[in-house]
Design a protein around this motif. Structure first.
Motif, mmCIF file in Angstrom:
data_model
loop_
_atom_site.group_PDB
_atom_site.id
_atom_site.type_symbol
_atom_site.label_atom_id
_atom_site.label_comp_id
_atom_site.label_asym_id
_atom_site.label_seq_id
_atom_site.Cartn_x
_atom_site.Cartn_y
_atom_site.Cartn_z
ATOM 1 N N LEU A 25 -51.251 62.987 -11.290
ATOM 2 C CA LEU A 25 -52.352 63.161 -10.599
ATOM 3 C C LEU A 25 -52.584 63.674 -9.076
ATOM 4 O O LEU A 25 -53.210 64.601 -9.167
ATOM 5 C CB LEU A 25 -52.702 61.861 -9.942
ATOM 6 C CG LEU A 25 -52.908 60.708 -10.390
ATOM 7 C CD1 LEU A 25 -53.236 59.317 -9.743
ATOM 8 C CD2 LEU A 25 -54.186 60.697 -11.399
ATOM 9 N N THR A 34 -45.486 52.254 -12.877
ATOM 10 C CA THR A 34 -47.291 53.837 -13.097
ATOM 11 C C THR A 34 -46.345 54.866 -12.328
ATOM 12 O O THR A 34 -47.261 55.731 -12.029
ATOM 13 C CB THR A 34 -48.239 53.307 -12.310
ATOM 14 O OG1 THR A 34 -47.899 52.356 -11.212
ATOM 15 C CG2 THR A 34 -48.084 52.092 -13.410
ATOM 16 N N PHE A 54 -47.357 58.701 -14.128
ATOM 17 C CA PHE A 54 -48.708 58.489 -13.585
ATOM 18 C C PHE A 54 -48.943 59.367 -12.848
ATOM 19 O O PHE A 54 -50.206 60.280 -12.274
ATOM 20 C CB PHE A 54 -48.978 57.193 -14.112
ATOM 21 C CG PHE A 54 -50.735 57.288 -13.967
ATOM 22 C CD1 PHE A 54 -51.454 57.932 -14.838
ATOM 23 C CD2 PHE A 54 -50.808 56.186 -13.041
ATOM 24 C CE1 PHE A 54 -52.902 58.147 -15.159
ATOM 25 C CE2 PHE A 54 -52.552 56.398 -12.953
ATOM 26 C CZ PHE A 54 -53.368 57.099 -13.260
ATOM 27 N N ARG A 109 -53.747 50.637 -15.210
ATOM 28 C CA ARG A 109 -53.486 52.113 -15.140
ATOM 29 C C ARG A 109 -55.078 52.476 -14.614
ATOM 30 O O ARG A 109 -55.005 53.146 -15.729
ATOM 31 C CB ARG A 109 -52.980 52.522 -15.183
ATOM 32 C CG ARG A 109 -52.106 54.157 -15.154
ATOM 33 C CD ARG A 109 -51.263 54.223 -16.348
ATOM 34 N NE ARG A 109 -50.476 53.796 -16.356
ATOM 35 C CZ ARG A 109 -48.629 54.087 -16.947
ATOM 36 N NH1 ARG A 109 -49.263 54.714 -17.635
ATOM 37 N NH2 ARG A 109 -47.620 53.172 -16.380
ATOM 38 N N GLY A 110 -55.669 52.765 -14.137
ATOM 39 C CA GLY A 110 -57.007 53.657 -13.963
ATOM 40 C C GLY A 110 -58.098 52.530 -14.320
ATOM 41 O O GLY A 110 -58.684 51.441 -13.398
ATOM 42 N N LYS A 161 -60.175 63.998 -12.937
ATOM 43 C CA LYS A 161 -60.313 63.606 -14.084
ATOM 44 C C LYS A 161 -59.949 61.863 -13.656
ATOM 45 O O LYS A 161 -58.686 61.953 -13.016
ATOM 46 C CB LYS A 161 -59.660 64.365 -15.142
ATOM 47 C CG LYS A 161 -59.984 63.981 -16.123
ATOM 48 C CD LYS A 161 -59.221 65.068 -17.557
ATOM 49 C CE LYS A 161 -58.831 63.992 -18.502
ATOM 50 N NZ LYS A 161 -59.997 64.328 -19.346
ATOM 51 N N GLU A 208 -65.556 58.702 -19.544
ATOM 52 C CA GLU A 208 -65.428 58.854 -18.140
ATOM 53 C C GLU A 208 -65.787 59.198 -17.381
ATOM 54 O O GLU A 208 -65.375 58.963 -15.562
ATOM 55 C CB GLU A 208 -64.494 60.471 -18.981
ATOM 56 C CG GLU A 208 -63.349 60.344 -19.444
ATOM 57 C CD GLU A 208 -63.157 62.045 -20.422
ATOM 58 O OE1 GLU A 208 -62.005 62.181 -20.033
ATOM 59 O OE2 GLU A 208 -64.428 62.676 -20.561
ATOM 60 N N GLN A 220 -57.829 53.155 -19.213
ATOM 61 C CA GLN A 220 -57.364 52.493 -20.289
ATOM 62 C C GLN A 220 -57.415 51.997 -21.429
ATOM 63 O O GLN A 220 -56.966 52.432 -22.191
ATOM 64 C CB GLN A 220 -56.517 51.140 -19.124
ATOM 65 C CG GLN A 220 -55.189 50.278 -19.863
ATOM 66 C CD GLN A 220 -54.781 49.790 -18.787
ATOM 67 O OE1 GLN A 220 -54.204 50.440 -18.462
ATOM 68 N NE2 GLN A 220 -54.514 48.314 -19.380
ATOM 69 N N SER A 278 -55.819 56.273 -7.892
ATOM 70 C CA SER A 278 -56.237 57.434 -8.759
ATOM 71 C C SER A 278 -56.976 58.857 -8.500
ATOM 72 O O SER A 278 -56.562 59.733 -8.005
ATOM 73 C CB SER A 278 -56.152 56.937 -10.327
ATOM 74 O OG SER A 278 -56.871 56.678 -10.477
ATOM 75 N N THR A 284 -58.949 58.723 -15.355
ATOM 76 C CA THR A 284 -58.086 57.838 -17.071
ATOM 77 C C THR A 284 -58.844 56.519 -17.583
ATOM 78 O O THR A 284 -58.427 55.407 -16.254
ATOM 79 C CB THR A 284 -56.468 57.663 -16.200
ATOM 80 O OG1 THR A 284 -56.165 58.118 -15.208
ATOM 81 C CG2 THR A 284 -55.697 56.562 -16.928
#
Length: 303
Positions: free
Chosen positions: A183, A176, A179, A296-297, A271, A118, A275, A155, A273
């Motif tokens: 956020l 998305t 999602f 996505r992320g 944080k 992460e 994928q 994001s 994300t």
């Protein structure tokens, strides 16, 4: 040690994994054993030769963000110890490798609340966002529009701007929208609609998409507002015609911004994300995912 390099500009066929010498450690640097690296659009753009400013002899190593463990300290380094888990962005190349020698002021201790994978997904987005916020301060009440809000940078921009008190409107694809709502964006808009008829009067428009998004953004800014592009130089004549400002910003190594972001992450306000992760041996596949434009992320390589 292993390094993901390119032997020429071109497609996936120019990517190789070479055995290269361990980097020399200079004064003021840390040696880091890399655990994970983020993959970004700039990686495949550099591979294809689109970044004209880059003058590096072949073969050279791709990649510009990482997380790992400090294994050696050079003279002049303070604030770090052997065994510290750190993250950083050294941009624009040189990171897809087992070990790095990096300037201490380009890194920070990684968020204690996040995994190494992460943490590796954050630095480029953080320093890119910081450069944009340096161009135009964001604070309580700022009305901010973010293009490409579901991407690796967008994001994080949404979350950072909310932590700074901004009112955030996010543009993203229909798939998305939920999602991006998660956020923390105040308003989430389908970018495939005629959104120009429904929104406007923004203090700042942040473009992480490209010229097509810019063309639709001029009329969305209030008088004197600013369009900040992360991806393509905006048209200054168009900005003047609409009575607004425009600039392009670039993220640069910034340990202080990373330290601040780590505190936000540990406070539960930031944080990433992830994928998908790939082992470093599958770097070509990882870059293909990012090049496809449907991430996505973030995509992350592991070592």
């Amino acid at each position: 040690m292993r390094a993901v390099q390119i032997t020429a500009y071109g497609g996936p066929e120019v990517v190789v994994i070479n055995d290269v010498p361990r980097p020399e450690l200079a004064a003021g640097q840390l040696r880091v054993s890399v655990a994970a690296t983020g993959v970004n659009p700039v990686d495949w753009k550099i591979r294809e030769g689109h970044m004209e400013f880059l003058q590096a002899p072949f073969p050279f190593t791709l990649g510009n963000e990482f997380a790992g463990t400090v294994t050696e300290l050079a003279t002049g380094v303070t604030g770090f110890s052997l065994g510290d888990v750190v993250y950083g962005s050294v941009g624009p190349i040189g990171v897809f490798a087992d070990e790095l020698a990096v300037d201490a002021n380009a890194v920070a201790k990684a968020p204690a609340s996040l995994s190494l994978i992460e943490s590796a997904a954050l630095p480029v987005a953080i320093v890119t966002a910081q450069a944009a916020f340096d161009a135009e301060p964001i604070g309580p009440g700022t009305r901010l529009l973010v293009h490409a809000a579901a991407g690796g940078v967008g994001s994080i921009v949404v979350q950072l701007a909310k932590a700074m008190g901004a009112e955030v409107t996010a543009l993203t694809s229909p798939a998305t929208m939920d999602f991006v709502r998660g956020l923390g964006a105040d308003h989430v808009i389908d970018r495939t609609t005629a959104y120009e008829q429904a929104i406007g009067d923004f203090d700042v428009v942040l473009d992480a998409f490209g010229p097509a998004a810019q063309a639709r953004s001029w009329g969305l800014l209030k008088s004197g507002g600013i369009l900040i592009s992360l991806v393509a130089p905006p048209d200054q004549d168009e900005a003047a015609r609409h009575g607004v400002r425009a600039t392009m910003t670039f993220g640069t190594p910034n340990g202080a911004a990373l330290a601040h972001a780590a505190a936000l992450a540990d406070a539960g306000k930031l944080k990433p994300t992830i994928q998908r992760t790939y082992p470093v041996e599958q770097a070509v596949s990882a870059m293909a995912d990012v090049e496809g434009g449907n991430v996505r992320g973030k995509i992350v390589l592991t070592y």
